[in-house]
Motif scaffolding. Sequence first.
Motif, short mmCIF file in Angstrom:
data_model
loop_
_atom_site.label_atom_id
_atom_site.label_comp_id
_atom_site.label_asym_id
_atom_site.label_seq_id
_atom_site.Cartn_x
_atom_site.Cartn_y
_atom_site.Cartn_z
N GLY A 116 0.82 -1.20 0.00
CA GLY A 116 0.00 0.00 0.00
C GLY A 116 0.85 1.25 0.00
O GLY A 116 2.07 1.21 -0.08
N ASN B 42 -2.38 7.58 3.22
CA ASN B 42 -3.46 7.49 2.23
C ASN B 42 -4.77 7.75 2.96
O ASN B 42 -5.18 6.91 3.73
N VAL C 197 -4.49 5.74 -9.43
CA VAL C 197 -4.20 4.30 -9.39
C VAL C 197 -2.72 4.15 -9.66
O VAL C 197 -2.17 4.76 -10.58
N GLU D 63 0.26 1.25 -10.42
CA GLU D 63 0.43 -0.10 -10.93
C GLU D 63 1.90 -0.47 -10.75
O GLU D 63 2.78 0.20 -11.29
N LYS E 194 0.45 -5.49 -10.37
CA LYS E 194 -0.56 -5.35 -9.33
C LYS E 194 -0.83 -3.87 -9.15
O LYS E 194 0.06 -3.05 -9.31
N SER E 195 -2.08 -3.55 -8.81
CA SER E 195 -2.43 -2.14 -8.70
C SER E 195 -3.30 -1.88 -7.46
O SER E 195 -3.95 -2.78 -6.95
N LYS E 196 -3.27 -0.63 -7.04
CA LYS E 196 -4.09 -0.16 -5.93
C LYS E 196 -4.48 1.29 -6.17
O LYS E 196 -3.83 1.99 -6.96
N LYS E 197 -5.49 1.72 -5.44
CA LYS E 197 -5.94 3.12 -5.52
C LYS E 197 -5.35 3.91 -4.38
O LYS E 197 -5.05 3.38 -3.32
#
Length: 152
Positions: free
Chosen positions: A67, A71, A134, A136, A144-147
């Motif tokens: 992560g 955030n 986002v 990546e 792999k990706s996250k916001k």
Amino acid sequence: MKLLIIAFMVLITSCTFVNAQTDTLVIKLKNNQSDKIAVSQIKKITFENVSGVQEHNKQTSTLIINGNNPNPFQEKTDIEFEITTLGNVEIYIFDNNGNQIQVLECINCQIGKNTVVWNCLDKNNNRVQSGIYVYEVRFNNEIKSKKMLMVK
């Protein structure tokens, strides 16, 4: 709509949904051919004489995204990830419209936890606006990706 029964006498290497919006199932056969079928036309799938099934779920991952912190964030955020072998990692950052705005790199990343800092600048060194982004992370053919959320 007629009943569609699919029976294959050859081994299937993979079945994937290509695009959930079009509801299309692509079946890749062992002979490198593929067939596309509208999911709305499928009533039943039958596999006969299947001699073996290869499981792809047991593949061990060489990349874990832990992560970003903080955030939400304002001025910068640390993107933390773990890798199991030495190598180069690329982090692509996209805005909420899907436009690539920045690429960060970790050259010769060490095994274990690594951190890359994003200073909220785009590839033209302009400060980005508040919003959802986002990221990546790409390493050894894994993506792999996250916001993340930037607020001012």
